[in-house]
Design an enzyme around this catalytic site. Structure first.
Site, short mmCIF file in Angstrom:
data_model
loop_
_atom_site.label_atom_id
_atom_site.label_comp_id
_atom_site.label_asym_id
_atom_site.label_seq_id
_atom_site.Cartn_x
_atom_site.Cartn_y
_atom_site.Cartn_z
CG LEU A 225 64.37 104.88 33.37
CD1 LEU A 225 64.83 104.67 34.81
CD2 LEU A 225 63.96 103.57 32.73
N PRO A 226 60.53 106.79 31.90
CG PRO A 226 58.78 105.32 31.41
CD PRO A 226 60.18 105.36 31.92
CE LYS B 204 62.13 118.01 28.74
NZ LYS B 204 62.05 118.21 27.32
CE LYS C 153 57.06 112.95 32.47
NZ LYS C 153 58.44 112.70 32.20
P1 NAD Z 1 59.18 105.84 26.37
O1 NAD Z 1 57.98 105.48 27.17
O2 NAD Z 1 59.15 105.70 24.89
O3 NAD Z 1 60.44 104.95 26.89
C1 NAD Z 1 60.69 104.62 28.21
C2 NAD Z 1 61.41 103.28 28.23
O4 NAD Z 1 61.78 102.98 29.58
C3 NAD Z 1 60.54 102.12 27.74
O5 NAD Z 1 61.22 101.42 26.71
C4 NAD Z 1 60.34 101.26 28.98
O6 NAD Z 1 60.25 99.88 28.70
C5 NAD Z 1 61.61 101.58 29.76
N1 NAD Z 1 61.51 101.30 31.20
C6 NAD Z 1 60.55 101.68 32.08
N2 NAD Z 1 60.86 101.24 33.32
C7 NAD Z 1 62.04 100.57 33.22
C8 NAD Z 1 62.88 99.90 34.15
N3 NAD Z 1 62.57 99.80 35.44
N4 NAD Z 1 64.01 99.33 33.68
C9 NAD Z 1 64.34 99.40 32.38
N5 NAD Z 1 63.59 100.03 31.44
C10 NAD Z 1 62.45 100.60 31.87
O7 NAD Z 1 59.57 107.31 26.81
P2 NAD Z 1 60.45 108.38 25.99
O8 NAD Z 1 59.58 109.11 25.04
O9 NAD Z 1 61.69 107.73 25.50
O10 NAD Z 1 60.78 109.41 27.17
C11 NAD Z 1 61.69 109.11 28.20
C12 NAD Z 1 61.86 110.35 29.07
O11 NAD Z 1 62.33 111.43 28.25
C13 NAD Z 1 60.55 110.84 29.72
O12 NAD Z 1 60.82 111.32 31.01
C14 NAD Z 1 60.11 111.95 28.79
O13 NAD Z 1 59.31 112.91 29.49
C15 NAD Z 1 61.43 112.52 28.34
N6 NAD Z 1 61.44 113.17 27.01
C16 NAD Z 1 60.80 112.64 25.95
C17 NAD Z 1 60.84 113.28 24.71
C18 NAD Z 1 60.14 112.73 23.49
O14 NAD Z 1 60.04 113.46 22.49
N7 NAD Z 1 59.68 111.48 23.50
C19 NAD Z 1 61.57 114.47 24.57
C20 NAD Z 1 62.25 114.99 25.67
C21 NAD Z 1 62.18 114.32 26.89
#
Ligand code: NAD
Length: 295
Positions: free
Chosen positions: A65-66, A171, A246
């Site tokens: 999740l975000p 992380k 964030k």
């Molecule tokens: P994103 O915003 O693309 O995806 C998050 C998903 O969570 C969305 O599809 C959203 O609809 C869903 N969501 C939110 N609240 C929800 C709920 N209550 N129930 C169900 N679904 C829900 O984010 P991301 O890029 O996939 O990143 C996710 C996490 O991973 C973050 O914490 C980010 O910091 C971390 N991260 C991201 C990356 C990257 O390259 N994108 C790399 C490493 C870590």
């Protein structure tokens, strides 16, 4: 093979869940975005109308999740998953959140005999798709042992950093360094180009020299230098500026709490915040290059 529920199918969670399906696990998915769910169902995952229904019968629940507030909303409170999951269900949260938030969820889980592990990832969307992510885990050794075979379907390097919250601490340190490296790489490229150098040639030189780093190797921020990276598709997809901001906020808060000095991290945070404030929050974080006006 395990019965797994995966919640949060965004840029990272989508391909991670897809790799679990490919590995032969029995996967049920849930996301607030119907399109994200449909994509996984087309690949063979099951779904349900709510997160509560989706976890019914699961041996393992994974969330991606975000931010911390989303993780707390999904797990804690009267409608949270911890109130309904049977004791013994393995719970893994791979979102990047504050270590103390992860510890809070871990404590609530422990009170219900639910083994919890923070397992944030590194490796970007490319690593998520290729199944080569690095998992940085915090939690009991026994929980780590149970989680490892599941994480192996999504990642290559799987580390046990220590107790609850340790995965998040590692992380946060990593992402602070990544932000500094991405901003520094963008700055160096912009300076070279101002002097008439070809950004691709300069990138290759720095890659093979002492300035070489991950951004130059696999995530070049200059448009057109590297194929398949966000910089070459208008900075769409990837790791959003808002998410990097964030993470830099998490590093800053943590440094304040621990009386640690992070001048470079604080500067990177300011740069990314300035960039986000100029309407770039939903672009990939390598778009920090635009702050140095390459286009
Ligand atoms: P994103 O915003 O693309 O995806 C998050 C998903 O969570 C969305 O599809 C959203 O609809 C869903 N969501 C939110 N609240 C929800 C709920 N209550 N129930 C169900 N679904 C829900 O984010 P991301 O890029 O996939 O990143 C996710 C996490 O991973 C973050 O914490 C980010 O910091 C971390 N991260 C991201 C990356 C990257 O390259 N994108 C790399 C490493 C870590």
């Amino acid at each position: 093979m395990a019965t797994i529920t995966f919640i949060g199918l965004g840029n990272m969670g989508g391909p991670m869940a897809s790799n679990l399906v490919k590995a032969g696990h029995d996967v049920t998915v849930f996301d607030l975005s119907k399109d994200a769910v449909s994509a996984l169902v087309a690949e063979g995952a099951k779904t349900a109308d709510s997160a509560q229904q989706a976890v019914s019968g699961a041996e393992c629940v994974i969330t991606m999740l975000p931010a911390g507030q989303h993780v707390e909303a999904v797990y804690l409170g009267d409608n949270g998953l911890l109130a309904t999951l049977p004791a013994g269900t393995l719970v893994i949260d791979s979102s990047t959140i504050a270590p103390e938030t992860a510890r809070g969820v871990a404590e609530a889980a422990k009170a219900r005999d639910i083994p919890f592990m923070d397992a944030p990832v590194s490796g970007g969307v490319g690593g998520a798709k290729a199944g080569t992510l690095t998992f940085i885990c915090g939690g009991a050794e026994e929980t780590f042992g149970k989680a490892r075979p599941i994480l192996e379907a999504m990642g290559k390097n799987i580390f046990h950093a220590g107790e609850h919250g340790s995965g998040q601490v590692a992380k946060i340190c990593n992402n602070m360094l990544l932000a500094i490296l991405m901003a520094g790489t963008s700055e160096a490229l912009a300076l070279g180009v101002k002097n008439g150098l070809d950004p691709a040639v300069l990138s290759e030189i720095m890659k093979q020299s002492s300035g070489g780093n991950w951004a130059l190797n696999v995530y070049n921020p200059w448009p057109g230098v590297m194929e398949g990276v966000p910089a070459s598709r208008g900075y769409e997809g990837g790791f959003l500026v808002n998410l990097m901001t964030k993470d830099l906020g998490l590093a800053f808060d943590n440094a304040v709490k621990n009386q640690a000095s992070i001048p470079m991290g604080a500067l990177a945070r300011n740069l990314f915040q300035l960039h986000a404030g100029q309407g770039n929050g939903t672009l990939d974080f390598s778009s920090i290059q635009r702050l140095y006006k390459p286009e």
